[in-house]
Design a protein around this motif. Structure first.
Motif, mmCIF file in Angstrom:
data_model
loop_
_atom_site.group_PDB
_atom_site.id
_atom_site.type_symbol
_atom_site.label_atom_id
_atom_site.label_comp_id
_atom_site.label_asym_id
_atom_site.label_seq_id
_atom_site.Cartn_x
_atom_site.Cartn_y
_atom_site.Cartn_z
ATOM 1 N N LEU A 74 -22.417 69.895 -33.488
ATOM 2 C CA LEU A 74 -23.533 70.027 -32.537
ATOM 3 C C LEU A 74 -23.374 69.002 -31.421
ATOM 4 O O LEU A 74 -23.640 69.291 -30.250
ATOM 5 N N GLY A 75 -22.874 67.819 -31.764
ATOM 6 C CA GLY A 75 -22.605 66.797 -30.757
ATOM 7 C C GLY A 75 -21.509 67.198 -29.779
ATOM 8 O O GLY A 75 -21.509 66.786 -28.619
ATOM 9 N N PHE A 76 -20.563 68.031 -30.260
ATOM 10 C CA PHE A 76 -19.499 68.551 -29.390
ATOM 11 C C PHE A 76 -20.027 69.647 -28.460
ATOM 12 O O PHE A 76 -19.285 70.162 -27.629
ATOM 13 N N GLY A 77 -21.283 70.085 -28.667
ATOM 14 C CA GLY A 77 -21.837 71.134 -27.824
ATOM 15 C C GLY A 77 -21.802 72.519 -28.449
ATOM 16 O O GLY A 77 -22.164 73.502 -27.798
ATOM 17 N N VAL A 78 -21.361 72.611 -29.718
ATOM 18 C CA VAL A 78 -21.373 73.895 -30.417
ATOM 19 C C VAL A 78 -22.824 74.338 -30.577
ATOM 20 O O VAL A 78 -23.671 73.545 -31.002
ATOM 21 N N PRO A 79 -23.178 75.597 -30.205
ATOM 22 C CA PRO A 79 -24.588 75.987 -30.221
ATOM 23 C C PRO A 79 -25.174 76.185 -31.617
ATOM 24 O O PRO A 79 -26.361 75.987 -31.829
ATOM 25 N N ARG A 80 -24.341 76.623 -32.575
ATOM 26 C CA ARG A 80 -24.844 76.773 -33.953
ATOM 27 C C ARG A 80 -23.658 76.745 -34.908
ATOM 28 O O ARG A 80 -22.522 77.068 -34.522
ATOM 29 N N VAL A 81 -23.947 76.365 -36.134
ATOM 30 C CA VAL A 81 -22.909 76.229 -37.158
ATOM 31 C C VAL A 81 -23.309 77.095 -38.350
ATOM 32 O O VAL A 81 -24.370 76.897 -38.941
ATOM 33 N N ASN A 82 -22.474 78.079 -38.685
ATOM 34 C CA ASN A 82 -22.675 78.884 -39.898
ATOM 35 C C ASN A 82 -21.902 78.231 -41.037
ATOM 36 O O ASN A 82 -20.694 77.997 -40.912
ATOM 37 N N ALA A 83 -22.582 77.925 -42.133
ATOM 38 C CA ALA A 83 -21.909 77.248 -43.242
ATOM 39 C C ALA A 83 -22.434 77.769 -44.565
ATOM 40 O O ALA A 83 -23.651 77.980 -44.719
ATOM 41 N N LYS A 84 -21.536 77.996 -45.513
ATOM 42 C CA LYS A 84 -21.913 78.402 -46.864
ATOM 43 C C LYS A 84 -21.066 77.643 -47.867
ATOM 44 O O LYS A 84 -19.863 77.446 -47.661
#
Lengths: 102, 102
Positions: A74-84
């Motif tokens: 998120l700090g890199f500017g990624v708008p959302r992170v999908n994680a499982k």
């Protein structure tokens, strides 16, 4: 028992060899993360996505890494992170030649 | 170049050893799929999800498998199948000890 972490997110590049060059130091630091057995780096230029498949020695390590890595992305500017997170079924994975640890 | 296929879906069990027993023949058939290098079988009882991480020798094999497997899962009564295909960044994956093929 090994825990698998599946992460992907929208990503606009760089790709391929340029990505390898840009992310080398990050990959070297990830190699030293507590409990990490391995990470496969994934990228899909057509879909505009990248991510990683990780195997950790235990759930605590995987969860700690995910908290840190999500904040970093998120700090890199990624708008959302999908994680499982998943347990690995070792018996079935062994039948299918998987490199899935213990 | 190896292609990674990431699949997950809602799943109500069986889990663990009972899942291994129920799915053994399916795992044996998957081991014979054209182009498959390996599959890691994933399961998360708390989230009610299962899936697989696959490495294929090429995109054509991965896409053909996904078409067949998605139809099979829907036939099993799975309500939806989340699937993503990725190229593997071999340089970065090698730094992180990944079993990611060529």
């Amino acid at each position: 028992m090994s825990v698998l972490l599946q992460v992907d997110f929208p990503y606009a590049g760089p790709w391929g060899d340029t990505m390898s060059e840009a992310m080398r130091e990050l990959a070297e630091s990830i190699a030293r993360e507590p409990g990490l057995q391995w990470k496969i780096w994934t990228e899909n230029r057509d879909a505009g996505e990248a991510g990683g498949i990780y195997l950790f020695a235990d759930r605590t390590s995987a969860e700690a890494y995910l908290r840190m890595h999500r904040a970093r992305l998120l700090g890199f500017g990624v708008p959302r992170v999908n994680a499982k997170l998943f347990d690995v079924n070792q018996t079935l994975s062994a039948i299918d030649r998987a490199p899935a640890g213990e």
